[in-house]
Design a protein around this motif. Structure first.
Motif, PDB file in Angstrom:
ATOM      1  N   ASP A  44       0.839  -1.199   0.000  1.00 44.55           N
ATOM      2  CA  ASP A  44       0.000   0.000   0.000  1.00 44.55           C
ATOM      3  C   ASP A  44       0.875   1.250   0.000  1.00 44.55           C
ATOM      4  OD1 ASP A  44      -2.287  -1.439  -0.036  1.00 44.55           O
ATOM      5  OD2 ASP A  44      -2.878  -1.033   2.029  1.00 44.55           O
ATOM      6  N   VAL A  48       1.075   4.030  -2.783  1.00 45.20           N
ATOM      7  CA  VAL A  48       0.564   5.327  -2.331  1.00 45.20           C
ATOM      8  C   VAL A  48       1.668   6.383  -2.358  1.00 45.20           C
ATOM      9  CG1 VAL A  48      -0.361   6.583  -0.328  1.00 45.20           C
ATOM     10  CG2 VAL A  48      -1.329   4.381  -0.966  1.00 45.20           C
ATOM     11  N   ILE A  59      -1.403   7.194   5.505  1.00 47.48           N
ATOM     12  CA  ILE A  59      -1.375   5.741   5.671  1.00 47.48           C
ATOM     13  C   ILE A  59      -0.601   5.380   6.932  1.00 47.48           C
ATOM     14  CG2 ILE A  59      -0.652   3.546   4.655  1.00 47.48           C
ATOM     15  CD1 ILE A  59      -2.917   4.850   3.159  1.00 47.48           C
ATOM     16  N   TYR A 137      -7.218  12.257   3.656  1.00 49.39           N
ATOM     17  CA  TYR A 137      -6.623  11.012   3.182  1.00 49.39           C
ATOM     18  C   TYR A 137      -6.762   9.898   4.229  1.00 49.39           C
ATOM     19  CZ  TYR A 137      -4.286  13.713  -0.512  1.00 49.39           C
ATOM     20  OH  TYR A 137      -4.004  14.504  -1.588  1.00 49.39           O
ATOM     21  N   GLU A 140     -10.375   8.505   4.559  1.00 48.97           N
ATOM     22  CA  GLU A 140     -10.746   7.741   3.360  1.00 48.97           C
ATOM     23  C   GLU A 140     -10.207   6.315   3.436  1.00 48.97           C
ATOM     24  OE1 GLU A 140      -9.411   9.727  -0.120  1.00 48.97           O
ATOM     25  OE2 GLU A 140     -10.797  11.418   0.060  1.00 48.97           O
ATOM     26  N   TYR A 141      -8.984   6.177   3.898  1.00 52.36           N
ATOM     27  CA  TYR A 141      -8.350   4.866   4.006  1.00 52.36           C
ATOM     28  C   TYR A 141      -8.898   4.081   5.200  1.00 52.36           C
ATOM     29  CZ  TYR A 141      -4.532   1.420   4.141  1.00 52.36           C
ATOM     30  OH  TYR A 141      -3.805   0.261   4.129  1.00 52.36           O
ATOM     31  N   ASP A 186      -3.671  -3.483  -5.936  1.00 51.31           N
ATOM     32  CA  ASP A 186      -3.314  -2.127  -5.499  1.00 51.31           C
ATOM     33  C   ASP A 186      -3.163  -1.140  -6.660  1.00 51.31           C
ATOM     34  OD1 ASP A 186      -3.396  -1.461  -2.831  1.00 51.31           O
ATOM     35  OD2 ASP A 186      -1.491  -2.385  -2.344  1.00 51.31           O
ATOM     36  N   ILE A 190      -5.785   1.909  -7.270  1.00 53.26           N
ATOM     37  CA  ILE A 190      -5.259   3.245  -6.950  1.00 53.26           C
ATOM     38  C   ILE A 190      -5.162   4.123  -8.195  1.00 53.26           C
ATOM     39  CG2 ILE A 190      -3.260   4.543  -6.091  1.00 53.26           C
ATOM     40  CD1 ILE A 190      -2.654   2.133  -4.265  1.00 53.26           C
ATOM     41  N   VAL A 197      -6.114   6.637  -2.229  1.00 54.89           N
ATOM     42  CA  VAL A 197      -5.894   5.875  -1.000  1.00 54.89           C
ATOM     43  C   VAL A 197      -7.070   4.937  -0.710  1.00 54.89           C
ATOM     44  CG1 VAL A 197      -4.329   7.544   0.056  1.00 54.89           C
ATOM     45  CG2 VAL A 197      -6.786   7.783   0.400  1.00 54.89           C
ATOM     46  N   GLN A 198      -8.266   5.304  -1.155  1.00 56.81           N
ATOM     47  CA  GLN A 198      -9.413   4.407  -0.985  1.00 56.81           C
ATOM     48  C   GLN A 198      -9.194   3.110  -1.760  1.00 56.81           C
ATOM     49  OE1 GLN A 198     -12.671   6.995  -2.296  1.00 56.81           O
ATOM     50  NE2 GLN A 198     -13.432   7.072  -0.194  1.00 56.81           N
ATOM     51  N   ALA A 201      -7.052   0.713   0.243  1.00 55.79           N
ATOM     52  CA  ALA A 201      -7.813   0.058   1.314  1.00 55.79           C
ATOM     53  C   ALA A 201      -8.732  -1.024   0.754  1.00 55.79           C
ATOM     54  CB  ALA A 201      -8.624   1.096   2.086  1.00 55.79           C
TER      55      ALA A 201
END
Length: 458
Positions: A44, A48, A59, A137, A140-141, A186, A190, A197-198, A201
């Motif tokens: 991630d 990210v 994160i 951010y 959202e994650y 990922d 992304i 960032v969603q 996750a």
């Protein structure tokens, strides 16, 4: 069916036999699996990082919540693992079956409670951690990770139940599949789907859900495991619940303690340094956490092997399991530390491949060089805590963890940062020093416990 019975019996014979062979056999794929699963957070971060320092820092602020959720799953898994393996050691299959059912039911309850407890206070907690500047951010994650926490919890519970009966192969297959899926999904979520960032996750939760469903199929539908989870095998038992919680709660709280320490360290860094430094520290720690999975894997394997020995009242063998696990963990920890010291600049480059994250490389490399000694410092302490869990002594394990990973770490952080004025470097050094002192105390404590228990049973 006869082949399944034979395989299950071979698994049980393995964990009842030579402890060195059993420990290596269980630990080797487990280490690989845990390291791959640690990629959830690490991958991630790698992807990210392309979005910039602020999303990467966000994160990092959420990492403690991720650790808490995973820790709860592993804690309740460890409780079931300890109890099932002890009943297998005592050749009590009926209670082994019932223990597995109790672990699953408790997992359902915990999965419901996690979002109910955390989500209403999420923004307030993040504000206290110093995440105000990256709140958008971070939430959202976090919202997706917390809502989907059931998948992470049951990854820990189901994989632990499989390991408890020595079925390492399928536990490994499920979790490896999950890790590989996360790595693939990922960048798609992304960047291709432009979810930011969603997307990171969502990829994590979807991957974990698939692994959970695979293990659920083996355990509850295909029903070819040694432990039988037919409905008629479940009988509500206060004794089993209490024994399971005796290990599960301290095991889960241990991860909460680690997360609280991360929150405190992030808050201190936010006070004495910039958001970029926080991003560098949390990113470097995700690499260290990946390396730490070697010690965690060895220690987790020791729960099963030592639990079986303890269930058969072979306390000398329990001690031998601890010594062997601690030695392996320490040797491998030293090797990993040396490798990180040499290759830290190259590892740091993974997180600085765009113009918006180029400035992170040197900072991450600097943090890695210091935190690499944490891998050595934690190695023996993890094994001591896990062997205490194997013996059903969860409270002792918890106390040692609180001392090692909270009290001493915070104490040395305060001394190095505010008394000696070392700034961000004081946070890194305080972390390593606190863990090292706590590990020494953990080793002395378990050696004293072995001395007493073996003396009184002769």
């Amino acid at each position: 069916m006869s082949e399944n019975v034979e395989n299950n019996q071979n698994n049980v014979n393995l964990i009842r036999g030579d402890y060195k062979v059993a420990l290596r056999t269980i630990a080797t794929p487990l280490i690989f699996t845990l390291m791959l699963n640690a990629f959830y957070n690490l991958i991630d971060r790698v992807w990210v990082a392309g979005l910039g320092a602020d999303p990467l820092a966000a994160i990092g602020f959420i990492s403690p919540f991720f650790i808490i959720i995973g820790g709860i799953g592993n804690g309740f898994g460890a409780g079931a693992n300890s109890l099932i393996s002890r009943f297998i050691g005592a050749k009590d299959k009926k209670n082994a079956n019932n223990s597995a059912w109790h672990g699953i039911i408790l997992g359902v309850i915990v999965s419901i409670l996690i979002p109910i407890i955390i989500l209403p206070f999420l923004e307030e907690i993040l504000t206290l951690m110093g995440a105000s500047s990256v709140m958008g951010y971070a939430t959202e994650y976090a919202d997706i990770i917390i809502i989907g926490s059931f998948a992470i919890v049951f990854n820990g519970i189901f994989s632990s139940q499989l390991r408890a009966e020595g079925d390492i192969k399928r536990s490994t297959i499920a979790l490896i599949t999950s890790g590989i899926l996360n790595i693939i999904l990922d960048p798609i979520f992304i960047y291709v789907l432009d979810l930011g960032v969603q997307g990171a996750a969502l990829a994590t939760i979807l991957s974990a859900t698939i692994a959970t469903l695979v293990m659920l199929y083996w355990i509850l539908i295909k029903k070819d495991t040694y432990v039988d989870l037919s409905l008629d095998q479940f009988t509500p038992s206060k004794s089993i619940t209490n024994q399971l919680l005796t290990v599960a709660i301290p095991g889960s709280v241990e991860q909460i303690v680690i997360s609280v320490v991360n929150m405190i360290m992030n808050a201190i860094l936010a006070m004495v340094a910039s958001t970029t430094v926080v991003a560098a520290f949390t990113t470097a720690f995700s690499v260290i956490n990946l390396c730490m999975m070697v010690s965690v894997g060895i220690g987790t394997a020791a729960i099963t092997v030592a639990g079986v020995a303890y269930g058969s009242n072979n306390y000398t063998k329990v001690k031998d399991v601890y010594h062997y696990a601690a030695k392996l963990s320490l040797i491998l920890g030293i090797i990993l530390c040396v490798l990180l010291l040499i290759f830290s600049p190259y590892v740091a480059m993974l997180f600085s491949y765009t113009s918006s994250s180029a400035g992170l490389s040197e900072l991450i490399s600097d943090v890695l060089r210091i935190l690499s000694f944490f891998i050595i410092a934690i190695s023996v302490g993890v094994c001591a805590s896990n062997v205490f869990q194997a013996m059903g002594k969860g409270l002792i394990s918890l106390v040692l963890t609180v001392l090692r990973e909270l009290i001493f770490v915070v104490l040395f952080n305060v001394i190095f940062v505010f008394v000696f004025g070392l700034g961000a470097h004081g946070v890194y050094l305080g972390f390593v020093a606190g863990i090292a002192v706590g590990t020494i105390i953990s080793h002395i404590t378990i050696e004293g416990y072995f001395k007493r228990i073996i003396k009184y049973t002769k």
